[in-house]
Design a protein around this motif. Sequence first.
Motif, short mmCIF file in Angstrom:
data_model
loop_
_atom_site.label_atom_id
_atom_site.label_comp_id
_atom_site.label_asym_id
_atom_site.label_seq_id
_atom_site.Cartn_x
_atom_site.Cartn_y
_atom_site.Cartn_z
N PHE A 35 3.99 -30.90 17.51
CA PHE A 35 3.00 -31.64 18.32
C PHE A 35 3.26 -31.08 19.74
CE2 PHE A 35 1.83 -33.94 14.51
CZ PHE A 35 0.52 -33.43 14.34
N GLY A 36 3.45 -30.16 20.04
CA GLY A 36 4.20 -29.47 21.27
C GLY A 36 3.18 -29.91 22.68
N LYS A 37 2.08 -29.99 22.57
CA LYS A 37 1.27 -30.60 23.67
C LYS A 37 1.44 -31.98 24.09
CE LYS A 37 -1.94 -26.66 23.72
NZ LYS A 37 -2.77 -26.33 22.54
N LEU A 38 1.25 -32.55 22.82
CA LEU A 38 1.50 -34.21 22.92
C LEU A 38 2.89 -34.45 23.55
CD1 LEU A 38 0.05 -36.89 22.43
CD2 LEU A 38 0.91 -36.89 20.07
N ALA A 39 4.04 -33.79 23.10
CA ALA A 39 5.53 -33.85 23.23
C ALA A 39 5.61 -33.73 24.65
CB ALA A 39 6.31 -33.04 22.33
N SER A 40 5.07 -32.56 25.41
CA SER A 40 5.00 -32.31 26.86
C SER A 40 4.50 -33.53 27.59
CB SER A 40 4.70 -31.09 27.24
OG SER A 40 4.01 -30.33 26.52
N LYS A 41 3.44 -34.01 27.25
CA LYS A 41 2.74 -35.13 27.96
C LYS A 41 3.64 -36.31 28.04
CE LYS A 41 -0.15 -37.28 30.31
NZ LYS A 41 -0.54 -36.93 31.60
N PHE A 42 4.20 -36.61 26.78
CA PHE A 42 5.16 -37.87 26.84
C PHE A 42 6.41 -37.68 27.60
CE2 PHE A 42 4.04 -40.29 22.40
CZ PHE A 42 2.89 -40.19 22.72
N LYS A 43 7.02 -36.39 27.76
CA LYS A 43 8.10 -36.16 28.42
C LYS A 43 7.72 -36.06 29.93
CE LYS A 43 11.11 -32.03 29.66
NZ LYS A 43 11.33 -30.50 29.13
N GLU A 44 6.50 -35.72 30.21
CA GLU A 44 6.25 -35.78 31.71
C GLU A 44 6.04 -37.52 32.24
OE1 GLU A 44 1.85 -35.33 33.50
OE2 GLU A 44 2.35 -33.53 32.44
N VAL A 45 5.68 -38.20 30.93
CA VAL A 45 5.47 -39.65 31.47
C VAL A 45 6.97 -40.19 31.77
CG1 VAL A 45 4.64 -41.98 30.82
CG2 VAL A 45 3.39 -40.04 30.27
N ALA A 46 7.99 -39.67 30.71
CA ALA A 46 9.28 -40.23 30.78
C ALA A 46 9.92 -39.96 32.20
CB ALA A 46 10.10 -39.53 29.49
N ILE A 47 9.84 -38.80 32.38
CA ILE A 47 10.34 -38.32 33.93
C ILE A 47 9.78 -39.17 34.96
CG2 ILE A 47 10.32 -36.24 35.44
CD1 ILE A 47 10.39 -34.44 33.27
N THR A 48 8.51 -39.63 34.92
CA THR A 48 7.77 -40.62 35.86
C THR A 48 8.66 -41.96 35.85
OG1 THR A 48 5.87 -39.39 35.92
CG2 THR A 48 5.95 -41.88 36.75
N GLU A 49 8.80 -42.12 34.75
CA GLU A 49 9.59 -43.68 34.60
C GLU A 49 11.17 -43.47 34.88
OE1 GLU A 49 7.36 -45.51 33.95
OE2 GLU A 49 6.16 -45.14 32.02
N MET A 50 11.80 -42.26 34.86
CA MET A 50 13.08 -41.98 35.37
C MET A 50 13.31 -42.00 37.08
SD MET A 50 14.35 -38.72 33.50
CE MET A 50 14.05 -38.59 31.71
N LYS A 51 11.99 -41.81 37.65
CA LYS A 51 11.79 -41.74 39.04
C LYS A 51 11.50 -43.29 39.28
CE LYS A 51 9.86 -37.25 39.83
NZ LYS A 51 8.68 -36.44 39.64
N HIS A 52 10.78 -44.18 38.59
CA HIS A 52 10.71 -45.53 38.75
C HIS A 52 12.12 -46.20 38.64
CE1 HIS A 52 6.27 -45.54 37.35
NE2 HIS A 52 6.50 -44.99 38.49
N ALA A 53 12.92 -45.78 37.67
CA ALA A 53 14.03 -46.72 37.56
C ALA A 53 15.24 -46.18 38.57
CB ALA A 53 14.86 -46.13 36.10
N GLU A 54 14.85 -45.10 39.32
CA GLU A 54 15.71 -44.87 40.38
C GLU A 54 15.28 -45.15 41.41
OE1 GLU A 54 18.43 -43.09 39.59
OE2 GLU A 54 19.03 -42.81 41.81
N GLN A 55 14.14 -45.53 41.66
CA GLN A 55 13.61 -46.20 42.89
C GLN A 55 13.90 -47.58 42.93
OE1 GLN A 55 9.29 -45.36 42.48
NE2 GLN A 55 9.20 -45.97 44.76
N LEU A 56 13.95 -48.22 41.78
CA LEU A 56 14.17 -49.78 41.54
C LEU A 56 15.85 -49.73 41.84
CD1 LEU A 56 12.04 -50.45 38.50
CD2 LEU A 56 11.98 -51.54 40.59
N ALA A 57 16.72 -48.77 41.30
CA ALA A 57 18.08 -48.88 41.64
C ALA A 57 18.22 -48.76 43.26
CB ALA A 57 18.68 -47.92 40.68
N GLU A 58 17.64 -47.89 44.00
CA GLU A 58 17.99 -47.82 45.28
C GLU A 58 17.62 -48.82 45.90
OE1 GLU A 58 15.49 -44.15 46.31
OE2 GLU A 58 16.92 -42.96 45.14
N ARG A 59 16.65 -49.60 45.59
CA ARG A 59 16.04 -50.89 46.20
C ARG A 59 17.05 -52.02 45.88
NH1 ARG A 59 14.33 -52.75 50.72
NH2 ARG A 59 13.53 -54.75 50.81
N ILE A 60 17.71 -52.01 44.72
CA ILE A 60 18.76 -52.90 44.40
C ILE A 60 19.92 -52.88 44.95
CG2 ILE A 60 20.06 -53.79 42.49
CD1 ILE A 60 17.73 -53.04 40.47
#
Length: 153
Positions: A35-60
């Motif tokens: 299910f490559g197309k679905l997989a790449s969309k999930f990957k894209e969302v995961a990468i956005t969450e990584m940016k969120h985790a990083e933004q939160l860490a920087e603020r902390i």
Amino acid sequence: MSKKVIDLLNEARSRELTAITQYMAQHYELEDQDFGKLASKFKEVAITEMKHAEQLAERILFLKGVPTSKPDADAKKGQTIQEMLTTNIGLEAGAIKMYNEAVLLCQSEKDQKSKDIFESLLGDEEEHLNYFENTKDHVDKLGPAYLATLTGK
Ligand SMILES: [Fe+2]
Ligand SMILES: [Fe+2]
């Protein structure tokens, strides 16, 4: 600066770490099932969450706290596509609820910058929730015909 806000940022970071682990685990499983197309969309969302985790860490760090590295739950494995989508809807809806409350708390703690971060995260989580809900709706209504469009690269 308030310890309450640091705790809130860390609670959010734990949620983000759970979402990253969950969406990546799903991405590998979906890739494996072609299910490559679905997989790449999930990957894209995961990468956005990584940016969120990083933004939160920087603020902390800026607030002189210690960013947590612990997810608040284990990633679920071996789920069907419908189950994955239900899991993800739960994660996004939970984050939206918590971040909305966090905005109010940051406001009462007079921490505008942390409030801005939660508001910007909320915009992304609402998009994710909408995407997972729409996808689940299509899978529920259209079944295999829709799933077939999510295969391949
Ligand atoms: Fe997020
Ligand atoms: Fe999200």
